[in-house]
Design a protein around this motif. Structure first.
Motif, mmCIF file in Angstrom:
data_model
loop_
_atom_site.group_PDB
_atom_site.id
_atom_site.type_symbol
_atom_site.label_atom_id
_atom_site.label_comp_id
_atom_site.label_asym_id
_atom_site.label_seq_id
_atom_site.Cartn_x
_atom_site.Cartn_y
_atom_site.Cartn_z
ATOM 1 N N SER A 1 32.372 -30.424 -11.929
ATOM 2 C CA SER A 1 32.073 -28.995 -12.044
ATOM 3 C C SER A 1 30.938 -28.577 -11.114
ATOM 4 O O SER A 1 30.931 -27.459 -10.584
ATOM 5 C CB SER A 1 31.725 -28.640 -13.492
ATOM 6 O OG SER A 1 30.598 -29.377 -13.942
ATOM 7 N N ALA A 2 29.964 -29.478 -10.892
ATOM 8 C CA ALA A 2 28.863 -29.165 -9.979
ATOM 9 C C ALA A 2 29.361 -29.080 -8.541
ATOM 10 O O ALA A 2 28.999 -28.153 -7.799
ATOM 11 C CB ALA A 2 27.764 -30.224 -10.097
ATOM 12 N N LEU A 3 30.197 -30.036 -8.146
ATOM 13 C CA LEU A 3 30.753 -30.008 -6.795
ATOM 14 C C LEU A 3 31.629 -28.781 -6.595
ATOM 15 O O LEU A 3 31.600 -28.146 -5.535
ATOM 16 C CB LEU A 3 31.558 -31.279 -6.534
ATOM 17 C CG LEU A 3 30.787 -32.602 -6.564
ATOM 18 C CD1 LEU A 3 31.720 -33.763 -6.298
ATOM 19 C CD2 LEU A 3 29.643 -32.599 -5.559
ATOM 20 N N ALA A 4 32.403 -28.435 -7.615
ATOM 21 C CA ALA A 4 33.269 -27.254 -7.519
ATOM 22 C C ALA A 4 32.441 -25.981 -7.369
ATOM 23 O O ALA A 4 32.830 -25.053 -6.644
ATOM 24 C CB ALA A 4 34.170 -27.164 -8.741
ATOM 25 N N SER A 5 31.296 -25.921 -8.039
ATOM 26 C CA SER A 5 30.444 -24.727 -7.922
ATOM 27 C C SER A 5 29.910 -24.579 -6.500
ATOM 28 O O SER A 5 29.793 -23.462 -5.977
ATOM 29 C CB SER A 5 29.289 -24.787 -8.926
ATOM 30 O OG SER A 5 28.316 -25.757 -8.554
ATOM 31 N N ILE A 6 29.589 -25.704 -5.861
ATOM 32 C CA ILE A 6 29.141 -25.654 -4.471
ATOM 33 C C ILE A 6 30.291 -25.232 -3.569
ATOM 34 O O ILE A 6 30.116 -24.427 -2.638
ATOM 35 C CB ILE A 6 28.580 -27.024 -4.039
ATOM 36 C CG1 ILE A 6 27.297 -27.336 -4.816
ATOM 37 C CG2 ILE A 6 28.321 -27.057 -2.535
ATOM 38 C CD1 ILE A 6 26.770 -28.729 -4.602
ATOM 39 N N ALA A 7 31.476 -25.765 -3.841
ATOM 40 C CA ALA A 7 32.655 -25.382 -3.056
ATOM 41 C C ALA A 7 32.900 -23.876 -3.139
ATOM 42 O O ALA A 7 33.250 -23.234 -2.139
ATOM 43 C CB ALA A 7 33.878 -26.152 -3.549
ATOM 44 N N ARG A 8 32.713 -23.299 -4.318
ATOM 45 C CA ARG A 8 32.881 -21.844 -4.466
ATOM 46 C C ARG A 8 31.806 -21.092 -3.691
ATOM 47 O O ARG A 8 32.077 -20.042 -3.101
ATOM 48 C CB ARG A 8 32.854 -21.473 -5.948
ATOM 49 C CG ARG A 8 34.073 -21.967 -6.712
ATOM 50 C CD ARG A 8 34.125 -21.414 -8.137
ATOM 51 N NE ARG A 8 35.314 -21.902 -8.809
ATOM 52 C CZ ARG A 8 35.352 -22.984 -9.600
ATOM 53 N NH1 ARG A 8 34.225 -23.671 -9.822
ATOM 54 N NH2 ARG A 8 36.470 -23.368 -10.152
ATOM 55 N N MET A 9 30.603 -21.617 -3.703
ATOM 56 C CA MET A 9 29.516 -20.992 -2.946
ATOM 57 C C MET A 9 29.867 -20.945 -1.456
ATOM 58 O O MET A 9 29.542 -19.981 -0.751
ATOM 59 C CB MET A 9 28.220 -21.770 -3.161
ATOM 60 C CG MET A 9 27.026 -21.273 -2.369
ATOM 61 S SD MET A 9 25.614 -22.407 -2.487
ATOM 62 C CE MET A 9 26.197 -23.801 -1.518
ATOM 63 N N LEU A 10 30.543 -21.984 -0.975
ATOM 64 C CA LEU A 10 30.951 -22.066 0.430
ATOM 65 C C LEU A 10 32.272 -21.352 0.696
ATOM 66 O O LEU A 10 32.742 -21.336 1.836
ATOM 67 C CB LEU A 10 31.076 -23.543 0.844
ATOM 68 C CG LEU A 10 29.813 -24.390 0.762
ATOM 69 C CD1 LEU A 10 30.140 -25.855 1.060
ATOM 70 C CD2 LEU A 10 28.736 -23.886 1.710
ATOM 71 N N ASP A 11 32.877 -20.800 -0.362
ATOM 72 C CA ASP A 11 34.179 -20.140 -0.266
ATOM 73 C C ASP A 11 35.246 -21.096 0.275
ATOM 74 O O ASP A 11 36.126 -20.714 1.049
ATOM 75 C CB ASP A 11 34.099 -18.894 0.617
ATOM 76 C CG ASP A 11 35.285 -17.950 0.394
ATOM 77 O OD1 ASP A 11 35.871 -17.999 -0.708
ATOM 78 O OD2 ASP A 11 35.614 -17.190 1.315
#
Length: 220
Positions: free
Chosen positions: A72-82
């Motif tokens: 979930s933490a990695l996914a949140s960063i991925a969303r931040m990077l679009d």
């Protein structure tokens, strides 16, 4: 040709294309890159935590790293990077919203890390990647609290002082089956203290009551 993505200018754009390609979209896809990226992320975070917390023991460092590299933490960063908007997915994954799924986003982020590493080397990769994790790292609790829930921390605090363990009592339960609300009390004998918590499950209410108790005894 150079393509800039997520703060890195790729000298080999093919690496970026592979990192953003899910196996459902054909080959070459990003699974091998994901394998390498997972190892790199763990090393970057382990080193950063080691330097950030010079007095923390292995257990605290391990728990903190697990918090930072979980899906979930990695996914949140991925969303931040679009990242999701740039993924290449097969028709089935596109139809079911794969570009928004935590597992696919987390895997793609790891693949992107590996692509940057292969494109530019270890130091350049670390310089790009670590800032992505800065907000999550800044939000970590102190080393002795990280990765432990409130009930566990309260129990450890009491046991370390040879005090009796807390008693949790269900005070009230209401609502329909799909929207239950629970109110629970947490009673300590030493120090004499009672707090309450509320949640959508008894466990959640107990955690809230324990957190309230910790706040009072740690501030005392």
């Amino acid at each position: 040709m150079v393509r800039v993505f997520a703060g890195h200018a790729f000298a080999t754009p093919e690496l970026l294309a592979q990192a953003l390609t899910h196996r459902s979209a054909g080959s070459p896809h990003n699974e091998r890159l994901e394998f390498l990226g997972d190892a790199l992320v763990n090393q970057f975070i382990a080193e950063a935590l080691y330097r950030r917390w010079p007095k923390a023991d292995e257990g605290a460092l391990t728990r903190a790293r697990a918090e930072l590299v979980r899906e979930s933490a990695l996914a949140s960063i991925a969303r931040m990077l679009d990242l999701g908007a740039h993924l290449r997915l097969g028709p089935g994954e596109m139809k079911t919203g794969g570009q928004r799924r935590d597992s696919i986003l987390a895997d793609a982020l790891e693949a992107l890390v590996a692509a940057i590493y292969l494109d530019a080397g270890f130091e350049a990769c670390r310089a790009v990647v670590l800032p992505w994790f800065a907000p999550l790292m800044a939000a970590l609790p102190p080393p002795h609290k990280v990765g432990k829930d409130a009930k566990t921390r309260l129990q450890e605090w009491l046991q370390a002082r040879q005090h009796p363990l807390p008693v949790y009592t269900l005070l009230h339960e209401s609502g329909e089956d799909h929207a239950r609300t629970f109110r629970v009390s947490c009673t300590l004998a030493v120090p004499a203290l009672q707090t309450e918590g509320e949640g959508s499950s008894r466990r959640a209410a107990e955690q809230q009551a324990a957190e309230a108790a910790l706040s009072q005894i740690e501030d005392a």
